[in-house]
Design an enzyme around this catalytic site. Sequence first.
Site, PDB file in Angstrom:
ATOM      1  N   GLU A 127       4.334 -20.624 -13.624  1.00 21.36           N
ATOM      2  CA  GLU A 127       5.031 -21.888 -13.307  1.00 21.36           C
ATOM      3  C   GLU A 127       4.045 -22.983 -12.922  1.00 21.36           C
ATOM      4  OE1 GLU A 127       5.850 -18.951 -11.818  1.00 21.36           O
ATOM      5  OE2 GLU A 127       7.558 -18.543 -13.138  1.00 21.36           O
ATOM      6  N   SER A 146     -18.758 -31.175   5.555  1.00 25.01           N
ATOM      7  CA  SER A 146     -18.864 -32.633   5.415  1.00 25.01           C
ATOM      8  C   SER A 146     -19.333 -33.339   6.695  1.00 25.01           C
ATOM      9  CB  SER A 146     -17.526 -33.228   4.965  1.00 25.01           C
ATOM     10  OG  SER A 146     -17.218 -32.750   3.686  1.00 25.01           O
ATOM     11  N   ARG A 172      -2.763 -17.367 -12.627  1.00 20.54           N
ATOM     12  CA  ARG A 172      -2.030 -16.166 -12.212  1.00 20.54           C
ATOM     13  C   ARG A 172      -0.525 -16.422 -12.262  1.00 20.54           C
ATOM     14  NH1 ARG A 172      -3.394 -14.410  -6.140  1.00 20.54           N
ATOM     15  NH2 ARG A 172      -2.385 -16.417  -5.813  1.00 20.54           N
ATOM     16  N   THR A 173      -0.087 -17.569 -11.739  1.00 24.66           N
ATOM     17  CA  THR A 173       1.348 -17.876 -11.679  1.00 24.66           C
ATOM     18  C   THR A 173       1.709 -18.837 -12.816  1.00 24.66           C
ATOM     19  OG1 THR A 173       1.161 -17.711  -9.293  1.00 24.66           O
ATOM     20  CG2 THR A 173       3.177 -18.721 -10.139  1.00 24.66           C
ATOM     21  N   LYS A 231      -3.779 -32.762  -0.111  1.00 23.65           N
ATOM     22  CA  LYS A 231      -4.216 -33.687  -1.173  1.00 23.65           C
ATOM     23  C   LYS A 231      -3.035 -34.322  -1.927  1.00 23.65           C
ATOM     24  CE  LYS A 231      -8.749 -31.692  -2.045  1.00 23.65           C
ATOM     25  NZ  LYS A 231      -9.690 -31.094  -2.992  1.00 23.65           N
TER      26      LYS A 231
HETATM   27  P1  NAP Z   1      -5.278 -24.443  -4.565  1.00 21.62           P
HETATM   28  O1  NAP Z   1      -4.624 -25.742  -4.857  1.00 21.62           O
HETATM   29  O2  NAP Z   1      -4.759 -23.582  -3.466  1.00 21.62           O
HETATM   30  O3  NAP Z   1      -5.252 -23.573  -5.946  1.00 21.62           O
HETATM   31  C1  NAP Z   1      -5.802 -22.287  -6.001  1.00 21.62           C
HETATM   32  C2  NAP Z   1      -5.665 -21.727  -7.411  1.00 21.62           C
HETATM   33  O4  NAP Z   1      -6.336 -20.464  -7.436  1.00 21.62           O
HETATM   34  C3  NAP Z   1      -4.211 -21.468  -7.817  1.00 21.62           C
HETATM   35  O5  NAP Z   1      -4.084 -21.718  -9.188  1.00 21.62           O
HETATM   36  C4  NAP Z   1      -4.070 -19.981  -7.519  1.00 21.62           C
HETATM   37  O6  NAP Z   1      -3.161 -19.325  -8.401  1.00 21.62           O
HETATM   38  C5  NAP Z   1      -5.436 -19.445  -7.841  1.00 21.62           C
HETATM   39  N1  NAP Z   1      -5.703 -18.220  -7.083  1.00 21.62           N
HETATM   40  C6  NAP Z   1      -5.727 -18.088  -5.729  1.00 21.62           C
HETATM   41  N2  NAP Z   1      -6.049 -16.819  -5.405  1.00 21.62           N
HETATM   42  C7  NAP Z   1      -6.188 -16.152  -6.578  1.00 21.62           C
HETATM   43  C8  NAP Z   1      -6.505 -14.810  -6.893  1.00 21.62           C
HETATM   44  N3  NAP Z   1      -6.764 -13.898  -5.938  1.00 21.62           N
HETATM   45  N4  NAP Z   1      -6.581 -14.456  -8.187  1.00 21.62           N
HETATM   46  C9  NAP Z   1      -6.335 -15.381  -9.171  1.00 21.62           C
HETATM   47  N5  NAP Z   1      -6.017 -16.648  -8.936  1.00 21.62           N
HETATM   48  C10 NAP Z   1      -5.964 -17.052  -7.646  1.00 21.62           C
HETATM   49  O7  NAP Z   1      -6.826 -24.643  -4.262  1.00 21.62           O
HETATM   50  P2  NAP Z   1      -7.790 -25.765  -4.861  1.00 21.62           P
HETATM   51  O8  NAP Z   1      -7.838 -26.930  -3.949  1.00 21.62           O
HETATM   52  O9  NAP Z   1      -7.449 -25.970  -6.287  1.00 21.62           O
HETATM   53  O10 NAP Z   1      -9.207 -25.039  -4.724  1.00 21.62           O
HETATM   54  C11 NAP Z   1      -9.528 -23.917  -5.532  1.00 21.62           C
HETATM   55  C12 NAP Z   1     -10.965 -23.523  -5.248  1.00 21.62           C
HETATM   56  O11 NAP Z   1     -11.839 -24.551  -5.726  1.00 21.62           O
HETATM   57  C13 NAP Z   1     -11.279 -23.432  -3.744  1.00 21.62           C
HETATM   58  O12 NAP Z   1     -11.062 -22.141  -3.261  1.00 21.62           O
HETATM   59  C14 NAP Z   1     -12.733 -23.843  -3.652  1.00 21.62           C
HETATM   60  O13 NAP Z   1     -13.521 -22.690  -3.688  1.00 21.62           O
HETATM   61  C15 NAP Z   1     -12.962 -24.635  -4.916  1.00 21.62           C
HETATM   62  N6  NAP Z   1     -13.245 -26.061  -4.593  1.00 21.62           N
HETATM   63  C16 NAP Z   1     -14.541 -26.437  -4.601  1.00 21.62           C
HETATM   64  C17 NAP Z   1     -14.877 -27.741  -4.338  1.00 21.62           C
HETATM   65  C18 NAP Z   1     -16.331 -28.140  -4.373  1.00 21.62           C
HETATM   66  O14 NAP Z   1     -16.667 -29.234  -3.905  1.00 21.62           O
HETATM   67  N7  NAP Z   1     -17.186 -27.315  -4.940  1.00 21.62           N
HETATM   68  C19 NAP Z   1     -13.876 -28.705  -4.085  1.00 21.62           C
HETATM   69  C20 NAP Z   1     -12.541 -28.285  -4.096  1.00 21.62           C
HETATM   70  C21 NAP Z   1     -12.245 -26.961  -4.348  1.00 21.62           C
HETATM   71  P3  NAP Z   1      -1.567 -19.262  -8.103  1.00 21.62           P
HETATM   72  O15 NAP Z   1      -1.013 -20.528  -8.698  1.00 21.62           O
HETATM   73  O16 NAP Z   1      -1.171 -18.053  -8.804  1.00 21.62           O
HETATM   74  O17 NAP Z   1      -1.411 -19.193  -6.601  1.00 21.62           O
END
Ligand code: NAP
Length: 460
Positions: A350, A220, A347-348, A267
């Site tokens: 809850e 950004s 995956r989780t 967030k």
């Molecule tokens: P977050 O709040 O940490 O959530 C991550 C999610 O992914 C959780 O549901 C987690 O499951 C799951 N997860 C993590 N590692 C995993 C694995 N190895 N196998 C299966 N599930 C897994 O993160 P977030 O903010 O939602 O962001 C998620 C992704 O979205 C980021 O990594 C990023 O790549 C993408 N993103 C992109 C943009 C964009 O502008 N393009 C913006 C924001 C985010 P559990 O609940 O089981 O931990």
Amino acid sequence: MAKRRIVLIGYRGTGKSSIGKALSRMTGQGYLDTDQLIEDATGKKISQIFESEGEAGFREIEQHVIARIPSGAGIISTGGGAVIRPVNVRMLRMNSLVILLNSSPEVIYNRIHTSDRPSLTGLPPREEIEQVLKERMPIYRSVADIVIDTSTTTPEEAARQILNLVENGICVPDKRKELFSSVMKTAIPSGEKIHLKKISGDYDIFLYGILGYPCLHSKSPGIYNHLFADYGMPAHYTWFEHKDPGRFLSLLPGTGVRGLSVTIPHKETVIPYLDEIKHDAESIGAVNTILIQDEKKYGFNTDWKGIYRPLEGTLGDTAVILGAGGAAAAAVYAVSMRGFTPVILNRTPERAEHLARKSGAEIGSLADIGKYHPDLIINATPVGMGSDPHTPIPPSALQPGMKVFDLVYTPRDTPLLQAALASGCSVIPGTEMFIHQLAEQFRILTGIDTPVSRLREILA
Ligand code: NAP
């Protein structure tokens, strides 16, 4: 005082013309009033133009007049609705300090109730002022660098307040030093440290940044600083890597920080520290954008727009969301707004249950993908990021005709998107979310509607 371009915006009756003239007298700079320019150009009073051409016709003329205002220094006062049109905002912001003059509705009524201007809404005057102010205030706040309350000041007093800001800067030097030293302790690139040191005494530069922990991977800053240069804005965007959002926000008063992007893990945790939060951000339960105006902090969520907009024209019934974190919450909201029925697979369990409680969506585990025949799949997990060669679901679950949107954007061609293309699906890369959410965020933080094509160009 060094010559500057100062643009006054705000509702009628907030003192734009009288304060503009006072500023012009005090600084010896030229003065322009867009309403006066319109009357001179058409030979008609504003009320006559409204009568003969309606509001839409008036706005067309206003746009032509604003486009012809010289770009150099001077004092410019604008009509109350001039900033409604984004194209006017781009012109007015260029190399300017934009000041919102604000008065209470009661004071505005007392100042303008004898005017011959026709009603904009058909409502009685007091109600009209309240309604139009409510509609325009979010735009005014986004466009203005500074707000001055003119409810009880004389034009000369308000003009002196503005000059004081222009001459002495928009921040308290010690406060900004404290903020910069907290950033210097982090691992931000050394080039950025040098730049911050260089601008640490430039107290008329507004600051923006990304708040997260970690956040140094964010692209950004590069994009924002390109846009600030494009639009001639005296502003700089940097990385604010900080563990504690409450502590960080408490450092901001007096620093000239106007806006923040918010990323993981803040967030949700940042919400209690905000003064107002927009209803979509409240429904999603996450804020990724904070506008700071007049020492108040306003929270927004633009992530869902970054998913919603690229889905324009995508039709279907079921959308499967992989993941249940912040990005998944935005995805559930976006697909619901597009008329899909969301299913959350995580995956989780809850965490999926928690998100489903808010959205009413069906839930399951990632292994359940085979039970569904979705029209749309959105990956909101980090699986496939960097050099991770995995896909969050087996490629065999991907069928021709499905649309697959991977929110992961590094790399652009993720393993999931490659598998989707090989299976005959259509795809949307995560860069589209990044670009669209940033365009919306830039509009909220500056009032400028920047074309997404420009963002694609900068990102390339
Ligand atoms: P977050 O709040 O940490 O959530 C991550 C999610 O992914 C959780 O549901 C987690 O499951 C799951 N997860 C993590 N590692 C995993 C694995 N190895 N196998 C299966 N599930 C897994 O993160 P977030 O903010 O939602 O962001 C998620 C992704 O979205 C980021 O990594 C990023 O790549 C993408 N993103 C992109 C943009 C964009 O502008 N393009 C913006 C924001 C985010 P559990 O609940 O089981 O931990």
